[in-house]
Design an enzyme around this catalytic site. Sequence first.
Site, PDB file in Angstrom:
ATOM      1  CB  CYS A 168      -0.929  -0.009   1.207  1.00 28.72           C
ATOM      2  SG  CYS A 168      -1.941  -1.506   1.296  1.00 28.72           S
ATOM      3  CG  HIS A 198      -1.830   4.491   4.923  1.00 27.97           C
ATOM      4  ND1 HIS A 198      -1.802   4.419   3.555  1.00 27.97           N
ATOM      5  CD2 HIS A 198      -1.968   3.203   5.370  1.00 27.97           C
ATOM      6  CE1 HIS A 198      -1.909   3.153   3.169  1.00 27.97           C
ATOM      7  NE2 HIS A 198      -2.023   2.405   4.243  1.00 27.97           N
ATOM      8  CD  GLU A 203      -1.249   7.652   8.894  1.00 32.24           C
ATOM      9  OE1 GLU A 203      -0.687   8.291   7.985  1.00 32.24           O
ATOM     10  OE2 GLU A 203      -2.321   7.034   8.728  1.00 32.24           O
ATOM     11  CE  LYS A 258      -5.431   4.487   1.944  1.00 35.89           C
ATOM     12  NZ  LYS A 258      -4.413   5.549   2.174  1.00 35.89           N
ATOM     13  CG  HIS A 285      -6.284   1.121   0.958  1.00 37.60           C
ATOM     14  ND1 HIS A 285      -5.290   1.488   0.075  1.00 37.60           N
ATOM     15  CD2 HIS A 285      -5.655   0.601   2.039  1.00 37.60           C
ATOM     16  CE1 HIS A 285      -4.114   1.197   0.601  1.00 37.60           C
ATOM     17  NE2 HIS A 285      -4.312   0.666   1.794  1.00 37.60           N
ATOM     18  CG  PHE A 296      -0.457  -5.989   4.189  1.00 34.93           C
ATOM     19  CD1 PHE A 296      -1.049  -5.112   5.077  1.00 34.93           C
ATOM     20  CD2 PHE A 296      -1.223  -7.033   3.690  1.00 34.93           C
ATOM     21  CE1 PHE A 296      -2.377  -5.278   5.461  1.00 34.93           C
ATOM     22  CE2 PHE A 296      -2.547  -7.204   4.069  1.00 34.93           C
ATOM     23  CZ  PHE A 296      -3.133  -6.320   4.948  1.00 34.93           C
TER      24      PHE A 296
END
Length: 407
Positions: free
Chosen positions: A161, A299, A310, A331, A336, A395
């Site tokens: 991502c 994010h 975050e 987002k 996403h 990830f």
Amino acid sequence: MRRVVITGMGAVTPIGNNVAAFKEAMFAGKNGIDTITKFDVSESKYTMAGEVKDFDAVALLDKMTARKTDAFTQYAMVAADEAMAQSGLKGNIESDRLGVCFGSGIGGIETLCGEHVNLLEKGVRRVSPQFVPKMIYNIAAGNIAIRFEANGPCTAVSTACATGATAIGEAYRTILHGYADAMICGGAEAAINPLTVAGFGNCQALTPASDKNEACVPFDKRRSGFVMAEGAGVMVLEDYDHAVARGANIIAEVCGYGSTCDAHHVTAPDPDAKYIAKAFLDAYGDCGVPAEKIYVNAHGTSTPLNDKTETAGLKRAFGEDAKKLHISSTKSMTGHMLGATGTVEAIAAVLALTEGLVPPTINYKEADPDCDLDYTPNTAVKADLELAMSSNLGFGGHNAVVAFKKI
């Protein structure tokens, strides 16, 4: 040291198939998330996605190109066409000084799934000879290079991502250290299919929410997982002196890049947030811009772990000043976009910087004590911005942050 600037941007997103449409929808707080239409979800627990709408590959590219490319490459090429047209770079650079850094989190999985069905149902001879060159994740980079005769460095990155942000950062470094004068960079994804949705769903990453206004709620206490989306984002980065010499319109300057790894877990962020914070600090550098003049496109995936971690990373990086930052997660509108999300959100950050307007985090209702910063709830806010940052976490523990300033 060389300076690196942005001279072109292109986007294909769930809220607009070019930058102008994306910009208008983003600042208006338009929700691009809805029930999946690409396949039957009547028996699925996971029904929401941010799909690209009204995209005609044949009209935007041509029939032959559309037939020989996966959707993720089609999105990439259309966004690259827009960015290169805006840059005016074609014909104004030596081909071996133009490069590409472009990636995808998953690549041509739609092609992979389709050809696997052909193999099982029709046999070996019915697997398309186009299968491999449509499916491999580097092929968007290759097709962009071919399309624009970019004979310089051509690389494909995949940091899950964080891919789109990593591509910008590595392209920035490529120009900074003199390996190219301009780079076409970004990310693309087209992975809304039964297999991918089942895979992300079964690892409990997706939201089970069935209301589009409840599905993606970053930093909200009700958050329950991310919403998969698709599209592409492209930036044209260029050496400042090269851009000035040819009279290019300069949009903004790339002024920092942070790249770290949690090295903690394959899917979960490190709750300590040390290396998220380091990525922010590395991108921030020594610019000295006060927190109240900084926008962070977070994010902000709407997952329980990401958003609080975050937030912790921002606090660790900026201390008490973190409360003065302008933060939002776009987002909440796009979903996403996986490998594309980093570049599209970097474009959002640049638009916020140039317009002096912070995009909202829509559908925000319930505050979470673990997420206690200013996330610009529901409505865009005017701000005197001097620095914009975009963060992406993937990830595998990948963290990437890119920073931009006005020129």
